[in-house]
Design a protein around this motif. Structure first.
Motif, mmCIF file in Angstrom:
data_model
loop_
_atom_site.group_PDB
_atom_site.id
_atom_site.type_symbol
_atom_site.label_atom_id
_atom_site.label_comp_id
_atom_site.label_asym_id
_atom_site.label_seq_id
_atom_site.Cartn_x
_atom_site.Cartn_y
_atom_site.Cartn_z
ATOM 1 N N TYR A 102 73.093 -53.469 28.178
ATOM 2 C CA TYR A 102 72.458 -52.283 28.732
ATOM 3 C C TYR A 102 73.485 -51.169 28.895
ATOM 4 C CZ TYR A 102 68.625 -55.328 30.265
ATOM 5 O OH TYR A 102 67.588 -56.212 30.311
ATOM 6 N N THR B 236 71.882 -46.013 31.928
ATOM 7 C CA THR B 236 70.540 -45.426 31.930
ATOM 8 C C THR B 236 69.479 -46.491 31.699
ATOM 9 O OG1 THR B 236 71.389 -43.302 31.175
ATOM 10 C CG2 THR B 236 69.048 -43.723 30.804
ATOM 11 N N GLN B 237 69.704 -47.378 30.731
ATOM 12 C CA GLN B 237 68.746 -48.457 30.480
ATOM 13 C C GLN B 237 68.634 -49.371 31.691
ATOM 14 O OE1 GLN B 237 70.568 -50.079 26.982
ATOM 15 N NE2 GLN B 237 69.251 -48.927 25.589
ATOM 16 N N ALA C 151 69.035 -48.499 34.816
ATOM 17 C CA ALA C 151 68.267 -47.793 35.841
ATOM 18 C C ALA C 151 66.768 -47.827 35.531
ATOM 19 C CB ALA C 151 68.750 -46.348 35.949
ATOM 20 N N GLU C 152 66.404 -47.822 34.245
ATOM 21 C CA GLU C 152 64.990 -47.839 33.856
ATOM 22 C C GLU C 152 64.378 -49.226 33.988
ATOM 23 O OE1 GLU C 152 65.132 -46.410 29.874
ATOM 24 O OE2 GLU C 152 65.470 -44.328 30.465
ATOM 25 N N LYS C 153 65.135 -50.279 33.691
ATOM 26 C CA LYS C 153 64.574 -51.629 33.640
ATOM 27 C C LYS C 153 64.630 -52.375 34.966
ATOM 28 C CE LYS C 153 65.230 -52.096 28.794
ATOM 29 N NZ LYS C 153 64.245 -52.499 27.920
ATOM 30 N N HIS C 154 65.536 -52.034 35.849
ATOM 31 C CA HIS C 154 65.682 -52.673 37.153
ATOM 32 C C HIS C 154 65.732 -54.203 37.053
ATOM 33 C CE1 HIS C 154 64.971 -48.800 38.986
ATOM 34 N NE2 HIS C 154 63.839 -48.681 38.335
ATOM 35 N N GLU D 156 74.762 -39.819 31.720
ATOM 36 C CA GLU D 156 73.445 -39.543 32.278
ATOM 37 C C GLU D 156 73.299 -40.263 33.620
ATOM 38 O OE1 GLU D 156 68.877 -40.170 30.850
ATOM 39 O OE2 GLU D 156 70.358 -39.585 29.353
ATOM 40 N N ASN D 157 73.670 -41.535 33.637
ATOM 41 C CA ASN D 157 73.660 -42.340 34.858
ATOM 42 C C ASN D 157 75.005 -43.028 35.009
ATOM 43 O OD1 ASN D 157 70.970 -42.100 36.050
ATOM 44 N ND2 ASN D 157 70.248 -43.041 34.156
ATOM 45 N N GLN E 262 72.209 -39.403 23.316
ATOM 46 C CA GLN E 262 72.396 -38.391 24.345
ATOM 47 C C GLN E 262 73.134 -37.172 23.836
ATOM 48 O OE1 GLN E 262 74.441 -40.363 27.461
ATOM 49 N NE2 GLN E 262 72.803 -41.814 27.817
#
Length: 145
Positions: free
Chosen positions: A37, A40-41, A43-46, A79-80, A137
């Motif tokens: 990951y 960013t991925q 943060a999206e998938k948790h 990004e994150n 990105q």
């Protein structure tokens, strides 16, 4: 039983054995599969705390500190960000602004506890997944020649 019946029984038996073998292989590998990951991925998938993960990105500038063998730094994909801790010796090429891949466990406090840290090994190398995420990105600068 006819010849056709014996053949069908043999085919279905072979399919059942293959399905059982595939199921046993997947069951055995379930704890050894590590997903890659970017921050960013992640943060999206948790993913659940305690999950084994491989995180890739860039070491954020000015945000890492050393205390003995304990190192804390931030992995970013611009990004994150993901706060990361590691105990041990870092690769010689580990530095701010460089590509890094860390294997470890996501803690319940949201920090990533790395077991191993890999740094890029020359000026042209970047892990493929990290390079693809940075290209998406618009941050990737390409290979220098």
């Amino acid at each position: 039983m006819t010849r056709k019946g014996k053949r069908l029984t043999l085919i279905f038996g072979a399919l059942a054995v293959l399905g059982l073998a595939a199921g046993l292989i997947m069951f055995a590998l379930r704890d050894n599969i590590v997903f890659f990951y970017t921050p960013t991925q992640l943060a999206e998938k948790h993913p659940a705390p305690g999950a084994r993960l491989r995180i890739g990105g860039l070491v954020k500038q000015v945000r890492w500190s050393r205390r003995g063998r304990d190192v804390s730094f931030v992995i970013t994909d611009n990004e994150n960000e993901l706060a990361t801790t590691y105990t041990g010796l870092l690769p010689d090429l580990f530095r701010e602004g460089q590509g890094v891949v860390a294997d470890g466990v996501l803690a319940s406090d949201g920090k990533f506890r790395a077991d191993s840290v890999l740094a890029k090994h020359d000026e042209r190398y970047m892990p493929r997944d990290v390079a693809e995420a940075l290209k998406k990105q618009g941050v990737w600068q390409g290979e220098k020649k």
